[in-house]
Structure formats: C-alpha cells, structure tokens
Motif scaffolding. Structure first.
Motif, PDB file in Angstrom:
ATOM      1  N   ILE A 214       6.042 -13.954 -15.940  1.00 33.55           N
ATOM      2  CA  ILE A 214       5.996 -12.507 -15.713  1.00 33.55           C
ATOM      3  C   ILE A 214       7.379 -11.854 -15.788  1.00 33.55           C
ATOM      4  O   ILE A 214       7.496 -10.632 -15.829  1.00 33.55           O
ATOM      5  CB  ILE A 214       5.333 -12.178 -14.355  1.00 33.55           C
ATOM      6  CG1 ILE A 214       6.045 -12.896 -13.204  1.00 33.55           C
ATOM      7  CG2 ILE A 214       3.858 -12.541 -14.380  1.00 33.55           C
ATOM      8  CD1 ILE A 214       5.484 -12.571 -11.831  1.00 33.55           C
ATOM      9  N   ALA A 215       8.434 -12.669 -15.822  1.00 37.86           N
ATOM     10  CA  ALA A 215       9.792 -12.149 -16.008  1.00 37.86           C
ATOM     11  C   ALA A 215      10.668 -13.274 -16.533  1.00 37.86           C
ATOM     12  O   ALA A 215      10.422 -14.455 -16.241  1.00 37.86           O
ATOM     13  CB  ALA A 215      10.354 -11.596 -14.704  1.00 37.86           C
ATOM     14  N   THR A 216      11.681 -12.914 -17.303  1.00 36.77           N
ATOM     15  CA  THR A 216      12.603 -13.909 -17.859  1.00 36.77           C
ATOM     16  C   THR A 216      14.043 -13.463 -17.626  1.00 36.77           C
ATOM     17  O   THR A 216      14.320 -12.275 -17.428  1.00 36.77           O
ATOM     18  CB  THR A 216      12.386 -14.100 -19.373  1.00 36.77           C
ATOM     19  OG1 THR A 216      12.595 -12.838 -20.039  1.00 36.77           O
ATOM     20  CG2 THR A 216      10.984 -14.604 -19.673  1.00 36.77           C
ATOM     21  N   TYR A 217      14.941 -14.430 -17.664  1.00 38.22           N
ATOM     22  CA  TYR A 217      16.377 -14.163 -17.631  1.00 38.22           C
ATOM     23  C   TYR A 217      17.053 -15.347 -18.301  1.00 38.22           C
ATOM     24  O   TYR A 217      16.404 -16.372 -18.572  1.00 38.22           O
ATOM     25  CB  TYR A 217      16.875 -13.960 -16.194  1.00 38.22           C
ATOM     26  CG  TYR A 217      16.587 -15.106 -15.256  1.00 38.22           C
ATOM     27  CD1 TYR A 217      17.505 -16.134 -15.062  1.00 38.22           C
ATOM     28  CD2 TYR A 217      15.375 -15.184 -14.567  1.00 38.22           C
ATOM     29  CE1 TYR A 217      17.245 -17.195 -14.203  1.00 38.22           C
ATOM     30  CE2 TYR A 217      15.102 -16.237 -13.707  1.00 38.22           C
ATOM     31  CZ  TYR A 217      16.039 -17.235 -13.534  1.00 38.22           C
ATOM     32  OH  TYR A 217      15.773 -18.288 -12.699  1.00 38.22           O
ATOM     33  N   TYR A 225       2.528 -17.492 -10.114  1.00 34.14           N
ATOM     34  CA  TYR A 225       2.155 -18.267  -8.927  1.00 34.14           C
ATOM     35  C   TYR A 225       3.224 -18.202  -7.838  1.00 34.14           C
ATOM     36  O   TYR A 225       2.928 -18.383  -6.657  1.00 34.14           O
ATOM     37  CB  TYR A 225       1.872 -19.731  -9.288  1.00 34.14           C
ATOM     38  CG  TYR A 225       3.075 -20.557  -9.619  1.00 34.14           C
ATOM     39  CD1 TYR A 225       3.856 -21.121  -8.604  1.00 34.14           C
ATOM     40  CD2 TYR A 225       3.450 -20.801 -10.935  1.00 34.14           C
ATOM     41  CE1 TYR A 225       4.965 -21.883  -8.894  1.00 34.14           C
ATOM     42  CE2 TYR A 225       4.555 -21.565 -11.242  1.00 34.14           C
ATOM     43  CZ  TYR A 225       5.314 -22.098 -10.222  1.00 34.14           C
ATOM     44  OH  TYR A 225       6.424 -22.845 -10.520  1.00 34.14           O
ATOM     45  N   GLU A 226       4.487 -17.911  -8.218  1.00 28.97           N
ATOM     46  CA  GLU A 226       5.559 -17.866  -7.233  1.00 28.97           C
ATOM     47  C   GLU A 226       5.344 -16.742  -6.219  1.00 28.97           C
ATOM     48  O   GLU A 226       5.794 -16.843  -5.072  1.00 28.97           O
ATOM     49  CB  GLU A 226       6.912 -17.690  -7.923  1.00 28.97           C
ATOM     50  CG  GLU A 226       7.299 -18.875  -8.806  1.00 28.97           C
ATOM     51  CD  GLU A 226       8.673 -18.697  -9.432  1.00 28.97           C
ATOM     52  OE1 GLU A 226       9.641 -18.509  -8.679  1.00 28.97           O
ATOM     53  OE2 GLU A 226       8.764 -18.746 -10.671  1.00 28.97           O
ATOM     54  N   ILE A 227       4.650 -15.684  -6.627  1.00 31.40           N
ATOM     55  CA  ILE A 227       4.380 -14.556  -5.728  1.00 31.40           C
ATOM     56  C   ILE A 227       3.489 -15.008  -4.575  1.00 31.40           C
ATOM     57  O   ILE A 227       3.555 -14.466  -3.472  1.00 31.40           O
ATOM     58  CB  ILE A 227       3.691 -13.400  -6.483  1.00 31.40           C
ATOM     59  CG1 ILE A 227       4.471 -13.023  -7.752  1.00 31.40           C
ATOM     60  CG2 ILE A 227       3.496 -12.185  -5.577  1.00 31.40           C
ATOM     61  CD1 ILE A 227       5.860 -12.516  -7.500  1.00 31.40           C
ATOM     62  N   ASN A 232       2.267 -17.174   4.213  1.00 35.99           N
ATOM     63  CA  ASN A 232       2.589 -16.211   5.266  1.00 35.99           C
ATOM     64  C   ASN A 232       3.054 -14.871   4.712  1.00 35.99           C
ATOM     65  O   ASN A 232       3.113 -13.884   5.449  1.00 35.99           O
ATOM     66  CB  ASN A 232       3.674 -16.778   6.200  1.00 35.99           C
ATOM     67  CG  ASN A 232       3.187 -17.984   6.973  1.00 35.99           C
ATOM     68  OD1 ASN A 232       2.032 -18.050   7.364  1.00 35.99           O
ATOM     69  ND2 ASN A 232       4.067 -18.951   7.191  1.00 35.99           N
ATOM     70  N   ARG A 233       3.408 -14.849   3.421  1.00 42.79           N
ATOM     71  CA  ARG A 233       3.908 -13.605   2.818  1.00 42.79           C
ATOM     72  C   ARG A 233       3.076 -13.173   1.612  1.00 42.79           C
ATOM     73  O   ARG A 233       3.531 -12.363   0.812  1.00 42.79           O
ATOM     74  CB  ARG A 233       5.374 -13.782   2.410  1.00 42.79           C
ATOM     75  CG  ARG A 233       6.293 -14.116   3.574  1.00 42.79           C
ATOM     76  CD  ARG A 233       7.726 -14.287   3.109  1.00 42.79           C
ATOM     77  NE  ARG A 233       8.277 -13.052   2.576  1.00 42.79           N
ATOM     78  CZ  ARG A 233       9.438 -12.971   1.940  1.00 42.79           C
ATOM     79  NH1 ARG A 233      10.151 -14.070   1.751  1.00 42.79           N
ATOM     80  NH2 ARG A 233       9.883 -11.830   1.478  1.00 42.79           N
ATOM     81  N   ASN A 234       1.872 -13.717   1.492  1.00 41.57           N
ATOM     82  CA  ASN A 234       1.027 -13.346   0.369  1.00 41.57           C
ATOM     83  C   ASN A 234       0.707 -11.855   0.403  1.00 41.57           C
ATOM     84  O   ASN A 234       0.399 -11.306   1.462  1.00 41.57           O
ATOM     85  CB  ASN A 234      -0.276 -14.148   0.391  1.00 41.57           C
ATOM     86  CG  ASN A 234      -0.116 -15.503  -0.278  1.00 41.57           C
ATOM     87  OD1 ASN A 234       0.939 -15.809  -0.826  1.00 41.57           O
ATOM     88  ND2 ASN A 234      -1.143 -16.323  -0.224  1.00 41.57           N
ATOM     89  N   PRO A 235       0.762 -11.178  -0.745  1.00 42.51           N
ATOM     90  CA  PRO A 235       0.511  -9.730  -0.776  1.00 42.51           C
ATOM     91  C   PRO A 235      -0.967  -9.389  -0.572  1.00 42.51           C
ATOM     92  O   PRO A 235      -1.849 -10.171  -0.918  1.00 42.51           O
ATOM     93  CB  PRO A 235       0.963  -9.343  -2.183  1.00 42.51           C
ATOM     94  CG  PRO A 235       0.805 -10.588  -3.000  1.00 42.51           C
ATOM     95  CD  PRO A 235       1.116 -11.723  -2.067  1.00 42.51           C
ATOM     96  N   ASN A 246       9.877  -8.338  -6.226  1.00 40.17           N
ATOM     97  CA  ASN A 246      11.298  -7.990  -6.171  1.00 40.17           C
ATOM     98  C   ASN A 246      12.086  -9.039  -5.383  1.00 40.17           C
ATOM     99  O   ASN A 246      13.200  -9.412  -5.771  1.00 40.17           O
ATOM    100  CB  ASN A 246      11.484  -6.610  -5.542  1.00 40.17           C
ATOM    101  CG  ASN A 246      10.987  -5.491  -6.447  1.00 40.17           C
ATOM    102  OD1 ASN A 246      10.873  -5.672  -7.659  1.00 40.17           O
ATOM    103  ND2 ASN A 246      10.673  -4.347  -5.872  1.00 40.17           N
ATOM    104  N   ASP A 247      11.504  -9.518  -4.277  1.00 33.33           N
ATOM    105  CA  ASP A 247      12.172 -10.555  -3.472  1.00 33.33           C
ATOM    106  C   ASP A 247      12.370 -11.830  -4.285  1.00 33.33           C
ATOM    107  O   ASP A 247      13.447 -12.445  -4.250  1.00 33.33           O
ATOM    108  CB  ASP A 247      11.356 -10.870  -2.220  1.00 33.33           C
ATOM    109  CG  ASP A 247      11.394  -9.756  -1.188  1.00 33.33           C
ATOM    110  OD1 ASP A 247      12.263  -8.873  -1.302  1.00 33.33           O
ATOM    111  OD2 ASP A 247      10.543  -9.762  -0.283  1.00 33.33           O
ATOM    112  N   ILE A 248      11.318 -12.246  -5.000  1.00 31.90           N
ATOM    113  CA  ILE A 248      11.394 -13.464  -5.817  1.00 31.90           C
ATOM    114  C   ILE A 248      12.441 -13.302  -6.911  1.00 31.90           C
ATOM    115  O   ILE A 248      13.232 -14.222  -7.188  1.00 31.90           O
ATOM    116  CB  ILE A 248      10.019 -13.791  -6.435  1.00 31.90           C
ATOM    117  CG1 ILE A 248       8.988 -14.119  -5.356  1.00 31.90           C
ATOM    118  CG2 ILE A 248      10.129 -14.933  -7.440  1.00 31.90           C
ATOM    119  CD1 ILE A 248       9.241 -15.410  -4.626  1.00 31.90           C
TER     120      ILE A 248
END
Length: 371
Positions: A214-217, A225-227, A232-235, A246-248
């Motif tokens: 979903i994003a590259t650099y 899946y990282e989201i 405990n922090r699932n949206p 944004n945090d990831i």
C-alpha cells in the motif's frame, strides 16, 4: 526509542527549555479553564457549535455567574469540569498549549480571559491566587521537569516529528498507493460518501488484500496487514485506519533513517535486535511445525473419527505433544547437551546480574521522578 529521544524529543525538550521552566518555578498560580474541544475530524457545523457555546459561557460570566458552576455545566474536560475547571497550581511552562501560556501571561490574579482558540479547541482561562514556593536545586528537579514537559509539549513534539517525516518522505521517495483509502472503504462495506468516523467492517478484507503493498519507499514497502498487526490498536473507522497507517509509515521511515545514522550499530541495540530476530525465528518455527500441523491433524481426526474420544481431542494437548517432539528432534539434530557442572554457577551469576539491573532501574526511576 534512542532515535526518537535524540532526534525528535530533545529538539523540543532541550536544556534551555528546562532552564526556563526552572527559572519560572515560582510564583505559581491556581488556574482553571472551560474548554469546548475541537478535533481533526470535527465538521464545520460542530466547530461553529463549540464556538457559539464558549461565547455563551462568556456572556454568562459577564452577567455574574460563577466560573466554577459554568465549568461544571459547560466544560467538556471530564478530568476537571466537576472540580469547577480547576487545574491546580501551575506555572506558565507547565501548560502544554502555547495559546494557554500566552493568555495566562496577560491575566492578572482573579480574572478570566475572553474566549480564545487553542490547539485542542475553544477556551476561557481563569487565573486565581498566587503562591510562592521554595525552589530546590535544579538537579533535584530536572527529572520531574522533564516528565512534565514531555507530557505538556506533546503537540510541539508531534510537529517536529511531522516535519521530520516530510523530509524523509522526500528523501526516500515515499509513495502511497493511489486511491488507497477509497478502496479500503469500499471493500469494508462503505460508500464513497461514508464519513470517516463511521465504524467499518474490516473483516471483509481478504488475505490477498492483506498481502497488498500500500506504500513504497527506497528499499522498502508497507503492506496492508501491518495496519492490523497489533490487535490492541486495530482500527474501527477509516479515521482510525488513516491514523494507524500514518503511524506505521513513520515507523518505517524513521527506522530506516535511524539505521542510516548508525543507531543499529550501538551495542545494546545490536543485542536487542539479535534477541528480536531469534524470537521471531522461534515463533515462525513453532507456528510451522506445531500450530499449523496441529490444526491440520485435528481437523483430519475429527472428520475421520468414529469414536467420541477422538472427537474430543483438544488442540492444546496435540500442540504440547508436537512441541515436545520438535524440541527432542532439535536437541538430537544439534547435539544439545546441558553442562550440569556449570549450570549452578551460571544461575548464580544470572541472579547477581538481575539484582544489579533492578538497582539500576530503581535509580533511573528515582532520577526521573526527582524523588
């Protein structure tokens, strides 16, 4: 943590700010406020409503009503409203919002401000009685001052962090997949017009979705899946999803920059990275040869079993057997032997190191709290 402390937090909570806090340690004033909060997701209608309410409160104050009574009725800070908006005795630098600090400077004792907009919404500030307090040496207070500033300067720290992220995004050619948030919203049961504050059904996302980049650099990528990695922090909403994304992204780019600056070569970090790597490898091994195998075996047993006992076979018991079997195979494969004569000596050394570690942690905690 080391990167954040040196590269972000210390840019805000520097020695000059600590000195300013210490110089302003006395006198202190008993402060109160009334707040009507505004957040990023607030609609224009809600913002106008909050502004209208704070202006109503101001008119009521001008008409002679009690500040404490109005704070109890209208302030939306649940930690202070039932106390009449009381913040306790504070100094200027202990207020986190620059707007609050500026307004506090303009007030004389036992007066209140006009309504004003701060970082978190609309305020009316009241300045009460003054008190002078004895000031201990700076080194006795430094830990307490740092902790207070870390709590109250979180907005300033966030702004420095955002500026750093923007710099790194350009440096590493960070790119987000086109239409990412719209696609996730539609796949999760929403429509194009669904507000970002509405709860979504992210369980609709498939494994193929989760594996999607979903994003590259430069030199890296972020997958969906990282989201959802941290339960405990699932949206729950698209707004949560955006914040988590944004945090990831910050974690990825800041970690890359930290490695580039040589943080990964600090001995204690190298050791922790080694521990993390070994822990992850053990987890993958355990999942492949124990958890996944148990799941397959128990499904086959339950489908083919004629007797009730086989159907009652528990996953826990099977996983325990598979784990014991795996451990025995590993011991034989790598010729594992416990050196009994050295074990007691090693245990004694470990206990001694633990005592030293606990003492160092207690000393560090005492220094931070100033106690």
């Amino acid at each position: 943590h080391k990167y954040m402390r040196a590269e972000i937090i210390d840019k805000v909570i520097n020695d000059s700010l600590i000195q300013a806090f210490y110089a302003d340690f006395t006198p202190q004033y008993k402060m109160s406020y009334i707040i009507r909060p505004v957040v990023k997701s607030s609609t224009p209608e809600f913002i106008r409503s909050q502004k209208d309410t704070i202006e109503l409160v101001y008119r009521l104050l001008r008409a002679g009503e009690s500040f404490a009574d109005l704070a109890n009725k209208y302030s939306q800070d649940i930690t202070t409203n039932k106390k009449g908006g009381d913040l306790g005795f504070v100094i200027r630098e202990s207020l986190g919002d620059a707007a609050l600090r500026a307004v506090m400077d303009t007030l004389t004792a036992f007066t209140y401000s006009k309504p004003f907009r701060g970082y978190e919404g609309y305020y009316i500030l009241y300045k009460g009685e003054k008190r002078d307090v004895p000031v201990p040496p700076l080194e006795e207070l430094r830990g307490r001052i740092w902790k207070t500033l870390y709590r109250t300067r979180r907005h300033d720290i966030q702004r420095v962090l955002e500026r750093r992220f923007d710099e790194l995004a350009r440096k590493y050619n960070y790119k987000v997949k086109d239409n990412l948030f719209q696609e996730i919203k539609l796949k999760s049961g929403g429509k194009k017009t669904t507000p970002e504050t509405i709860v979504m059904d992210f369980s609709r996302l498939t494994q193929d979705d989760m594996d999607e980049v979903i994003a590259t650099y430069d030199g890296g990528a972020i997958k969906l899946y990282e989201i959802f990695n941290d339960k405990n922090r699932n949206p729950d909403t698209m707004l949560d999803f955006r914040d988590r994304f944004n945090d990831i992204s910050e974690e990825h780019l800041l970690a890359k920059h930290a490695a580039e600056l040589g943080y990964a070569e600090i001995p204690e970090i190298k050791e922790k990275m080694k521990d993390v790597r070994q822990s992850l490898l053990r987890s993958f091994l355990f999942k492949k040869y124990v958890v996944d195998q148990a799941a397959l075996m128990i499904e086959a047993m339950r489908e083919n079993a004629d007797d009730e006992e086989s159907k009652k076979l528990t996953r826990t018991a099977l996983e325990k057997d598979l784990k014991n079997q795996l451990e025995q195979e590993m011991k034989e494969k790598y010729h594992f032997q416990l050196v009994e004569k050295n074990f007691k000596r090693a245990l004694k050394q470990a206990r001694a190191k633990k005592i030293i570690q606990n003492a160092e942690q207690a000393k560090k905690k005492k220094a931070q709290t100033g106690q």
